[in-house]
Scaffold this active site. Structure first.
Site, PDB file in Angstrom:
ATOM      1  N   ARG A  80      -1.774  -9.291  -1.592  1.00  0.00           N
ATOM      2  CA  ARG A  80      -1.032  -9.404  -0.334  1.00  0.00           C
ATOM      3  C   ARG A  80      -1.929  -9.903   0.789  1.00  0.00           C
ATOM      4  O   ARG A  80      -1.504 -10.676   1.653  1.00  0.00           O
ATOM      5  CB  ARG A  80      -0.392  -8.055   0.022  1.00  0.00           C
ATOM      6  CG  ARG A  80       0.636  -8.174   1.133  1.00  0.00           C
ATOM      7  CD  ARG A  80       1.436  -6.907   1.318  1.00  0.00           C
ATOM      8  NE  ARG A  80       0.594  -5.785   1.691  1.00  0.00           N
ATOM      9  CZ  ARG A  80       1.007  -4.520   1.724  1.00  0.00           C
ATOM     10  NH1 ARG A  80       2.251  -4.215   1.394  1.00  0.00           N
ATOM     11  NH2 ARG A  80       0.188  -3.560   2.083  1.00  0.00           N
ATOM     12  N   LYS A 183       0.940  -9.136   6.516  1.00  0.00           N
ATOM     13  CA  LYS A 183       0.431  -7.948   7.220  1.00  0.00           C
ATOM     14  C   LYS A 183      -0.546  -8.418   8.294  1.00  0.00           C
ATOM     15  O   LYS A 183      -1.769  -8.361   8.111  1.00  0.00           O
ATOM     16  CB  LYS A 183      -0.222  -6.991   6.217  1.00  0.00           C
ATOM     17  CG  LYS A 183      -0.296  -5.560   6.744  1.00  0.00           C
ATOM     18  CD  LYS A 183      -0.538  -4.585   5.614  1.00  0.00           C
ATOM     19  CE  LYS A 183      -0.905  -3.219   6.086  1.00  0.00           C
ATOM     20  NZ  LYS A 183       0.153  -2.520   6.814  1.00  0.00           N
ATOM     21  N   GLU A 219      13.206  -2.817   8.670  1.00  0.00           N
ATOM     22  CA  GLU A 219      12.319  -1.733   8.218  1.00  0.00           C
ATOM     23  C   GLU A 219      12.058  -0.706   9.307  1.00  0.00           C
ATOM     24  O   GLU A 219      12.446  -0.878  10.457  1.00  0.00           O
ATOM     25  CB  GLU A 219      11.039  -2.254   7.585  1.00  0.00           C
ATOM     26  CG  GLU A 219      10.213  -3.163   8.434  1.00  0.00           C
ATOM     27  CD  GLU A 219       8.998  -3.680   7.662  1.00  0.00           C
ATOM     28  OE1 GLU A 219       8.531  -3.032   6.723  1.00  0.00           O
ATOM     29  OE2 GLU A 219       8.503  -4.750   8.049  1.00  0.00           O
TER      30      GLU A 219
HETATM   31  N1  PLP Z   1       6.100  -2.113   6.375  1.00  0.00           N
HETATM   32  C1  PLP Z   1       5.135  -2.237   7.291  1.00  0.00           C
HETATM   33  C2  PLP Z   1       5.433  -2.967   8.542  1.00  0.00           C
HETATM   34  C3  PLP Z   1       3.862  -1.677   7.036  1.00  0.00           C
HETATM   35  O1  PLP Z   1       2.892  -1.776   7.938  1.00  0.00           O
HETATM   36  C4  PLP Z   1       3.629  -0.998   5.837  1.00  0.00           C
HETATM   37  C5  PLP Z   1       2.324  -0.442   5.544  1.00  0.00           C
HETATM   38  O2  PLP Z   1       1.536  -1.037   4.882  1.00  0.00           O
HETATM   39  C6  PLP Z   1       4.667  -0.898   4.915  1.00  0.00           C
HETATM   40  C7  PLP Z   1       5.890  -1.461   5.219  1.00  0.00           C
HETATM   41  C8  PLP Z   1       4.460  -0.213   3.609  1.00  0.00           C
HETATM   42  O3  PLP Z   1       3.732  -1.027   2.729  1.00  0.00           O
HETATM   43  P1  PLP Z   1       2.823  -0.385   1.617  1.00  0.00           P
HETATM   44  O4  PLP Z   1       3.721   0.481   0.810  1.00  0.00           O
HETATM   45  O5  PLP Z   1       2.320  -1.539   0.817  1.00  0.00           O
HETATM   46  O6  PLP Z   1       1.767   0.365   2.294  1.00  0.00           O
HETATM   47  C1  COI Z   2       0.118   1.549   5.917  1.00  0.00           C
HETATM   48  O1  COI Z   2       1.034   2.210   5.434  1.00  0.00           O
HETATM   49  O2  COI Z   2      -0.937   1.318   5.331  1.00  0.00           O
HETATM   50  C2  COI Z   2       0.274   0.947   7.221  1.00  0.00           C
HETATM   51  O3  COI Z   2       0.097  -0.199   7.357  1.00  0.00           O
HETATM   52  C3  COI Z   2       0.535   1.759   8.361  1.00  0.00           C
HETATM   53  C4  COI Z   2      -0.383   1.354   9.437  1.00  0.00           C
HETATM   54  C5  COI Z   2      -0.068   0.124  10.154  1.00  0.00           C
HETATM   55  C6  COI Z   2      -0.947   2.432  10.221  1.00  0.00           C
END
Ligand code: PLP
Ligand code: COI
Length: 339
Positions: A80, A183, A219
Site C-alpha cells: 500500500r 494513505k 468511511e
Molecule cells: N481508513 C483510514 C482513513 C485509515 O487511516 C485507516 C488506517 O490505516 C484505515 C481506514 C484502516 O486501514 P488498516 O486496516 O489498513 O489500518
Molecule cells: C491506522 O489505523 O493505522 C491509522 O492510520 C490511524 C491513524 C491515522 C492514527
C-alpha cells in the site's frame, strides 16, 4: 520500561530508543541508517512540506503469550505504501527495504513492545516524503523513508466499548477521483475540521459520505465502516476510501465463519437496517458503534441496545485479535514472527 503503565497507554507518541531511515538520491536508495534522534534536518523547500508529497503507513507488532513478537500482514502495508508512492509520483521504497526497516526498528525497540495481556501493542509508523527542493509544483528528485515505533493503547478511548459517531455533511476528506485511496497526509488534514467538530460535540469520530452525491457511506474517520445484517457483513465499495487491511481480513474471517460478504455502495438510509455497525482499522481494531447522528438533519440511528458490542462484531474482534497475538491458529498465513 518499568515506569510505563502498559494497560493505561493512550494512542499517542512515546519516545523509544531508535528509528531507521533511508534516502533516495541520484536515482537510488541508500542503506538503512539507525538513528537515536527524534529530529531530522529537512530542506526548507522540500516538496513534502510545501506540496504534501508524502505518504505514511500504520501497522502493529504484538507480543504473544509465548514471548514471540508478531507482525500482521506487513507485506500488505509495504504494497500500500508503494501504491501511495506511485499515486503521488514519489520514489517507491522496495518491499525488501520496507521489510528490513520494519523488522529492524521492532528489534531495536524490543523492550517497548507491550507485554502480552495488557491490551497494548507497538504501533509502527513508516513515513515517506519528498525531501528534495522545488519551488515550482513538481515531484522532488530526493526522498526520505523513515520508520519509528511507539507503544499504544486503544485509538478510541472507549476501547471495545461502543462509540457515537457523527455524519459529516459540510466537508469532505477526499474527492471522487482524488487521493482518498492512498494513505497520504493531505487526506488527514482535510478530515481535521469534521473530526474536531465531532469531538467537540461529544462524538468519537466523523463518518464521511461520498463526496459526489452525499448519498453513500465512505468511511469512519481513520477507519473503514462495516454493518452486519443477519448473516451478512456489508462494507462500502468506494474509490475514495483507504483499502483497509483490517477490513479485508474481517471480510475473510466473516466468510470463514459462514457469513456472506457484500462490498458495495451503502446508502445512508440503510443505516436503519443494520443489526450492528462498526469502524475497523489497525489503530481502531474494531470499534463498535452505538449511535450515529446526522449533523444536519439530526436523524439518529441506534445500535447496541444493551450498551454492549453486538455478537457478530465481538466474535470477529476475538478472532482477529486471537490471530494477531498468536492465541489462535493462523490459517491464512497473516502473521510473521520477528526473531
Ligand atoms: N481508513 C483510514 C482513513 C485509515 O487511516 C485507516 C488506517 O490505516 C484505515 C481506514 C484502516 O486501514 P488498516 O486496516 O489498513 O489500518
Ligand atoms: C491506522 O489505523 O493505522 C491509522 O492510520 C490511524 C491513524 C491515522 C492514527
Amino acid at each position: 520500561m518499568e515506569d510505563i503503565e502498559w494497560g493505561k497507554l493512550p494512542f499517542g507518541y512515546l519516545k523509544t530508543d531508535f528509528n531507521v531511515r533511508a534516502y533516495f538520491r541520484e536515482g537510488e536508495w541508500s542503506k538503512l541508517e539507525i538513528s537515536d534522534s527524534e529530529y531530522m534536518p529537512v530542506h526548507i523547500a522540500a516538496t513534502g512540506l510545501h506540496y504534501g508529497q508524502q505518504a505514511f503507513e500504520g501497522l502493529k507488532a504484538y507480543m504473544g503469550k509465548d514471548g514471540k513478537i508478531r507482525l500482521f500482514r506487513w507485506e500488505d502495508n509495504a504494497k500500500r505504501m508503494q501504491d501511495s508512492a506511485n499515486g503521488l509520483l514519489m520514489a517507491v521504497p522496495p518491499c525488501e527495504l520496507f521489510k528490513e526497516a520494519v523488522f529492524s526498528v521492532v528489534r531495536l525497540n524490543r523492550s517497548f513492545v507491550p507485554p502480552y495481556g495488557t491490551g497494548a501493542s507497538l504501533y509502527i509508523r513508516p513515513l515517506l516524503f519528498g525531501s528534495g527542493k522545488r519551488v515550482g509544483v513538481k515531484p522532488a528528485d530526493e526522498y526520505m523513508f523513515l520508520v519509528f515505533v511507539t507503544p499504544v493503547g486503544p485509538y478510541f478511548k472507549e476501547g471495545f466499548n461502543p462509540v457515537s459517531i457523527q455524519i459529516a455533511r459540510d466537508s469532505d476528506r477526499a474527492a471522487p477521483l482524488g487521493t482518498g485511496r492512498y494513505k497520504v497526509g493531505g487526506n488527514y488534514a482535510a478530515s481535521l475540521m469534521a473530526g474536531e467538530r465531532a469531538h467537540r460535540e461529544g462524538f468519537a469520530s466523523a463518518l464521511f459520505l461520498d463526496a459526489r452525491e452525499k448519498k453513500y457511506i465512505d468511511e469512519a474517520g481513520p477507519a473503514n465502516f462495516f454493518g452486519i445484517k443477519g448473516n451478512t457483513y456489508v462494507t462500502p465499495a468506494s474509490e475514495s476510501i483507504l483499502p483497509s487491511i483490517t477490513n479485508k481480513s474481517l471480510m475473510q474471517l466473516a466468510e470463514s465463519i459462514g457469513m456472506k460478504v457484500e462490498r458495495r455502495k451503502v446508502p445512508v438510509e440503510e443505516l436503519a437496517e443494520f443489526d450492528e455497525v462498526g469502524a475497523c482499522g489497525t489503530a481502531a481494531v474494531i470499534s463498535p458503534i452505538r449511535r450515529i447522528v446526522d449533523s444536519v438533519t439530526g436523524q439518529e440511528y441506534k445500535y447496541c441496545k444493551d450498551g454492549k458490542a453486538g455478537e457478530v462484531s465481538s466474535k470477529l474482534y476475538r478472532l482477529l485479535l486471537g490471530i494477531q497475538y498468536g492465541d489462535e491458529p493462523d490459517p491464512f498465513g497473516w502473521v510473521t514472527v520477528v526473531d
